[in-house]
Design a protein around this motif. Structure first.
Motif, PDB file in Angstrom:
ATOM      1  N   MET A 125       2.757 -26.054 -39.317  1.00 60.59           N
ATOM      2  CA  MET A 125       3.206 -27.840 -38.070  1.00 60.59           C
ATOM      3  C   MET A 125       1.965 -27.503 -37.709  1.00 60.59           C
ATOM      4  N   SER A 126       1.027 -26.961 -37.421  1.00 61.57           N
ATOM      5  CA  SER A 126      -0.157 -26.790 -36.345  1.00 61.57           C
ATOM      6  C   SER A 126      -1.117 -26.432 -36.839  1.00 61.57           C
ATOM      7  N   GLU A 127      -2.961 -26.516 -36.335  1.00 63.67           N
ATOM      8  CA  GLU A 127      -3.655 -26.054 -37.187  1.00 63.67           C
ATOM      9  C   GLU A 127      -3.784 -25.163 -37.223  1.00 63.67           C
ATOM     10  N   ASN A 128      -4.139 -24.490 -36.253  1.00 63.52           N
ATOM     11  CA  ASN A 128      -3.875 -23.094 -35.918  1.00 63.52           C
ATOM     12  C   ASN A 128      -2.100 -22.101 -34.737  1.00 63.52           C
ATOM     13  N   VAL A 129      -3.561 -20.825 -35.290  1.00 64.61           N
ATOM     14  CA  VAL A 129      -1.779 -20.085 -34.061  1.00 64.61           C
ATOM     15  C   VAL A 129      -2.596 -19.169 -33.630  1.00 64.61           C
ATOM     16  N   ILE A 130      -1.950 -18.945 -31.625  1.00 63.52           N
ATOM     17  CA  ILE A 130      -3.066 -18.650 -31.877  1.00 63.52           C
ATOM     18  C   ILE A 130      -1.889 -17.300 -30.726  1.00 63.52           C
ATOM     19  N   HIS A 131      -2.284 -15.975 -31.654  1.00 60.69           N
ATOM     20  CA  HIS A 131      -1.070 -14.935 -30.822  1.00 60.69           C
ATOM     21  C   HIS A 131      -1.802 -14.100 -30.037  1.00 60.69           C
ATOM     22  N   LEU A 132      -0.880 -13.783 -28.695  1.00 61.62           N
ATOM     23  CA  LEU A 132      -0.864 -12.683 -28.051  1.00 61.62           C
ATOM     24  C   LEU A 132      -0.141 -11.818 -28.291  1.00 61.62           C
ATOM     25  N   VAL A 133      -1.486 -10.240 -28.454  1.00 61.83           N
ATOM     26  CA  VAL A 133      -1.124  -8.992 -29.107  1.00 61.83           C
ATOM     27  C   VAL A 133      -1.603  -8.139 -27.990  1.00 61.83           C
ATOM     28  N   LEU A 134       0.380  -7.015 -28.085  1.00 63.14           N
ATOM     29  CA  LEU A 134      -0.192  -6.392 -27.066  1.00 63.14           C
ATOM     30  C   LEU A 134      -1.183  -5.011 -28.644  1.00 63.14           C
ATOM     31  N   ALA A 135      -2.215  -3.972 -27.594  1.00 63.98           N
ATOM     32  CA  ALA A 135      -2.412  -3.232 -28.867  1.00 63.98           C
ATOM     33  C   ALA A 135      -3.036  -2.246 -27.354  1.00 63.98           C
ATOM     34  N   LYS A 136      -3.220  -0.731 -28.704  1.00 64.60           N
ATOM     35  CA  LYS A 136      -3.723   0.147 -27.432  1.00 64.60           C
ATOM     36  C   LYS A 136      -5.506   0.716 -27.643  1.00 64.60           C
ATOM     37  N   ILE A 137      -6.723   0.954 -26.744  1.00 62.01           N
ATOM     38  CA  ILE A 137      -7.667   1.071 -26.849  1.00 62.01           C
ATOM     39  C   ILE A 137      -8.004   2.015 -27.165  1.00 62.01           C
ATOM     40  N   PRO A 138      -8.261   2.907 -28.471  1.00 64.33           N
ATOM     41  CA  PRO A 138      -8.475   4.336 -28.450  1.00 64.33           C
ATOM     42  C   PRO A 138      -9.032   4.622 -26.560  1.00 64.33           C
ATOM     43  N   GLY A 139      -8.343   5.711 -26.444  1.00 67.32           N
ATOM     44  CA  GLY A 139      -9.217   6.743 -25.824  1.00 67.32           C
ATOM     45  C   GLY A 139      -8.518   6.193 -24.031  1.00 67.32           C
ATOM     46  N   GLY A 140      -7.606   5.080 -24.043  1.00 63.21           N
ATOM     47  CA  GLY A 140      -6.963   4.502 -22.833  1.00 63.21           C
ATOM     48  C   GLY A 140      -5.967   5.902 -22.832  1.00 63.21           C
ATOM     49  N   PRO A 141      -5.423   5.801 -21.266  1.00 61.16           N
ATOM     50  CA  PRO A 141      -4.081   6.245 -20.517  1.00 61.16           C
ATOM     51  C   PRO A 141      -2.993   6.836 -21.803  1.00 61.16           C
ATOM     52  N   ASP A 142      -2.161   7.600 -21.968  1.00 57.27           N
ATOM     53  CA  ASP A 142      -1.145   7.127 -23.197  1.00 57.27           C
ATOM     54  C   ASP A 142       0.249   6.279 -22.344  1.00 57.27           C
ATOM     55  N   GLY A 143       0.990   5.633 -23.415  1.00 57.98           N
ATOM     56  CA  GLY A 143       1.973   5.289 -22.739  1.00 57.98           C
ATOM     57  C   GLY A 143       2.294   3.480 -22.405  1.00 57.98           C
ATOM     58  N   ILE A 144       3.051   2.738 -21.757  1.00 61.92           N
ATOM     59  CA  ILE A 144       2.831   1.859 -21.081  1.00 61.92           C
ATOM     60  C   ILE A 144       1.290   1.501 -20.330  1.00 61.92           C
ATOM     61  N   LYS A 145       1.201   2.078 -19.703  1.00 59.82           N
ATOM     62  CA  LYS A 145      -0.135   2.379 -18.757  1.00 59.82           C
ATOM     63  C   LYS A 145      -1.994   2.573 -19.641  1.00 59.82           C
ATOM     64  N   GLY A 146      -1.611   2.419 -21.302  1.00 56.64           N
ATOM     65  CA  GLY A 146      -2.813   2.586 -22.297  1.00 56.64           C
ATOM     66  C   GLY A 146      -2.650   0.718 -22.704  1.00 56.64           C
ATOM     67  N   VAL A 147      -1.851   0.060 -22.779  1.00 54.71           N
ATOM     68  CA  VAL A 147      -1.248  -0.642 -23.337  1.00 54.71           C
ATOM     69  C   VAL A 147      -2.232  -2.369 -22.344  1.00 54.71           C
ATOM     70  N   SER A 148      -3.213  -2.533 -23.663  1.00 49.09           N
ATOM     71  CA  SER A 148      -3.553  -3.978 -23.155  1.00 49.09           C
ATOM     72  C   SER A 148      -3.499  -5.051 -23.688  1.00 49.09           C
ATOM     73  N   LEU A 149      -4.072  -6.565 -23.513  1.00 57.90           N
ATOM     74  CA  LEU A 149      -3.687  -8.018 -24.173  1.00 57.90           C
ATOM     75  C   LEU A 149      -4.271  -8.955 -24.074  1.00 57.90           C
ATOM     76  N   PHE A 150      -4.382  -9.288 -25.889  1.00 57.79           N
ATOM     77  CA  PHE A 150      -5.351  -9.759 -26.717  1.00 57.79           C
ATOM     78  C   PHE A 150      -4.945 -11.202 -27.645  1.00 57.79           C
ATOM     79  N   ILE A 151      -6.119 -12.320 -27.323  1.00 58.28           N
ATOM     80  CA  ILE A 151      -5.649 -13.086 -27.732  1.00 58.28           C
ATOM     81  C   ILE A 151      -6.217 -13.111 -29.245  1.00 58.28           C
ATOM     82  N   VAL A 152      -5.352 -13.464 -30.421  1.00 56.12           N
ATOM     83  CA  VAL A 152      -6.362 -13.082 -31.543  1.00 56.12           C
ATOM     84  C   VAL A 152      -6.358 -14.115 -32.711  1.00 56.12           C
TER      85      VAL A 152
END
Length: 592
Positions: free
Chosen positions: A203-230
């Motif tokens: 129904m749309s031309e594109n789908v913009i996903h907001l994705v939670l992921a971890k950047i290697p080397g970041g803090p453990d657990g929830i403190k190491g989670v970042s959000l990305f536009i994919v």
């Protein structure tokens, strides 16, 4: 086939006689005169009853399908989505600079109630997009806003939120999806997400996903989670849609309900993504979307109960079954209609009193959001933050309960698919689970929200009720029907909070084992406040010579029912809370 009629009259009552929105000093509210809001709600009502509601059963029976990597929505959905876009409904409260209409959130809430009540699965495509836009507006760069928000406001591009993975739901610190930094400032996103509503579709031309992921080397657990536009399709420098990104659909989930929404397993294989907000602060950015979504889910629960109730009333008036024990009411027919029987009346009154009270609570909550965002009222923001888990948890628990109650009115006909009542219950069921299961909402309320800012907001909540009671007491009949029950329920809620303070420190389980009951108590007390306020507004209208006396008299009678038959549940919840954790935690794990 079930029908849906937008409850515009009741919506107008809540907006103008309860909340008195056009008299508010919140920026933008002075434009919301009754004629103006009526025109908007009537137009939305036509769209939802004539276009979306007939597609509800189509979406339920057909579902979505995945063929050769393409997700196809049910028959009629694509054309209906075009009508929604053409009407500007997708950007009702979004900024004008990005193509929205910049109306207050309270108006968007009323309109989205209609969308959800008429077709919950369909409305989720635009609803999730709205949440993604909100996150980008708050946390995105100017370039990101310019790139994504205009097309998402119009729903030429739609949006999603990607949190859950196969091995972790609520505990997002366990996630494995990775984001590898690239020399050009982008990231390569790799991993799998599940339960992604509106994950892909035609129904749309594109789908913009907001994705939670971890950047290697970041803090453990929830403190190491970042959000990305994919994005599903990468965006060219000129803003046009480019080649396919490394995003694909693994499968469409088979679900109990909301079949018309494409709930997908999403695979990310070195997909190009862009950091949204600060590194390792992904949950802060995602919660902008989740908090909005939780209010929206509470609304979904209430809206399903409203739609189911409407159909139960029609059936109860038409279906002939048995005779009224006090005397025949339909002498020309072989039996009286179901609605003459006290237990059917009890069932319908429970549904009606919940739906109308919950609508008032929801719109009042939307008004607090407007006060916080538009008037920079920190107290309003604190109050709605406190009550967000109540709106989500209590309204969806009760929404499902009353969708089932409406089904019960139909007897055996409610259990077979011909009458369509099971869909309301099946669609309502997910609202108790997604955007944070209701047990998590209760833990959030008791474990976090009550103590926020030193308990400032919960004290303000009790002061709000106490002040209203003081200012509106003095009429014996009104006091007996509304003030005294509200006062008793509020005292019970305060007693529960005091129990937590006195017993929760030495054993946290004493508080947490009662958190679910406390969430329901707070829901009941807030609906009690709303009913007392609505009864006062209705009586004022009657005293002023209102022409539609039946509407206002019905409102008062329904409120009396809630105060007498529903609000006393607070005493039961308090009794449970005060038993503490001993009986809850008595068994060893092996004994279950």
């Amino acid at each position: 086939m079930p029908s849906y009629t937008a409850p515009v009259k009741d919506m107008q009552f809540v907006l103008h006689e309860l909340l008195q929105i056009s008299q508010s000093d919140i920026p933008g509210y002075s434009d919301l005169e009754a004629d103006f809001t009526s025109a908007i709600l009537e137009e939305a009502g036509k769209l939802t009853s004539q276009v979306l509601a007939p597609l509800n059963i189509v979406g339920d029976t057909e579902g979505c399908r995945l063929e050769n990597g393409i997700v196809y929505t049910p028959t009629g959905f694509k054309d209906a989505f075009e009508q929604v876009k053409e009407g500007g409904w997708t950007g009702l409260d979004l900024p004008e600079e990005f193509g929205g209409q910049n109306m207050p959130y309270v108006m968007a809430t009323a309109v989205m109630e209609m969308f959800s009540g008429s077709n919950q699965a369909f409305s989720m495509y635009q609803g999730l997009t709205h949440g993604a836009v909100s996150a980008i507006l708050v946390h995105g760069t100017d370039a990101q806003k310019a790139t994504y928000v205009p097309n998402m406001t119009s729903c030429e591009w739609t949006g999603t939120m990607n949190l859950t993975e196969p091995h972790c739901g609520t505990d997002l610190g366990l996630m494995r999806t990775k984001a590898e930094p690239q020399d050009d400032g982008s990231y390569k996103i790799s991993g799998q997400k599940i339960f992604i509503s509106a994950g892909d579709h035609d129904m749309s031309e594109n789908v913009i996903h907001l994705v939670l992921a971890k950047i290697p080397g970041g803090p453990d657990g929830i403190k190491g989670v970042s959000l990305f536009i994919v994005p599903k399709f990468n965006i060219n420098d000129d803003g046009t849609v480019g080649h396919r990104n490394g995003v694909s659909v693994g499968k469409i989930e088979e679900k109990m309900g909301i079949h018309g929404n494409s709930t997908c397993v999403m695979n990310y294989d070195d997909a190009k993504g862009f950091l949204l907000g600060d590194m390792h602060k992904g949950m802060r950015a995602m919660f902008t979307m989740m908090n909005e979504a939780r209010l929206g889910v509470g609304m979904q629960g209430m809206a399903q109960a409203e739609a189911a109730y409407q159909n139960a009333v029609i059936y109860a008036k038409d279906r002939l079954q048995g005779r009224d024990v006090t005397g025949v009411k339909n002498p020309d027919g072989p039996a009286d209609p179901l609605i003459v029987h006290p237990d059917i009346r009890r069932n319908l009154m429970e549904q009606k009193s919940f739906v109308e009270g919950a609508r008032a609570f929801l719109y009042w909550g939307a008004q607090q959001i407007d006060a916080g965002h538009r008037a920079k009222d920190a107290d309003a923001e604190g109050l709605i933050s406190l009550l967000t888990p109540v709106i989500k948890g209590f309204m969806t628990d009760k929404g499902f309960e009353y969708a089932v109650a409406a089904q019960q009115v139909f007897g055996g006909h409610g259990y077979i698919e011909e009458f369509g009542m099971s869909q309301f219950a099946r669609d309502a069921r997910i609202t108790q689970i997604y955007e944070g299961a209701n047990g998590v909402q209760a833990l959030d309320l008791v474990g976090r929200k009550l103590a926020t800012d030193g308990g400032k907001h919960v004290m303000a909540y009790f002061d709000m009720i106490k002040t209203w009671i003081k200012d509106n007491s003095g009429d014996d009949d009104f006091d007996q029907a509304f003030i005294n029950p509200l006062k008793d329920a509020s005292k019970a809620l305060q007693a529960a909070g005091m129990y937590f303070m006195q017993n929760g420190m030495k054993n946290p389980n004493n508080a947490l084992s009662g958190s679910y009951d406390f969430m329901h108590m707070m829901g009941h007390v807030t609906l009690g406040l709303m009913w007392a306020k609505m009864a006062k507004a209705a009586q004022t209208a009657l005293d002023n010579g209102a022409s539609d006396r039946e509407f206002y008299e019905t409102k008062i009678a329904t409120g009396k029912f809630y105060m007498a038959r529903q609000l006393p549940a607070c005493a039961m919840h308090l009794a449970r809370i005060e038993t503490g954790a001993d009986t809850v935690m008595a068994l060893d794990a092996e004994s279950f």
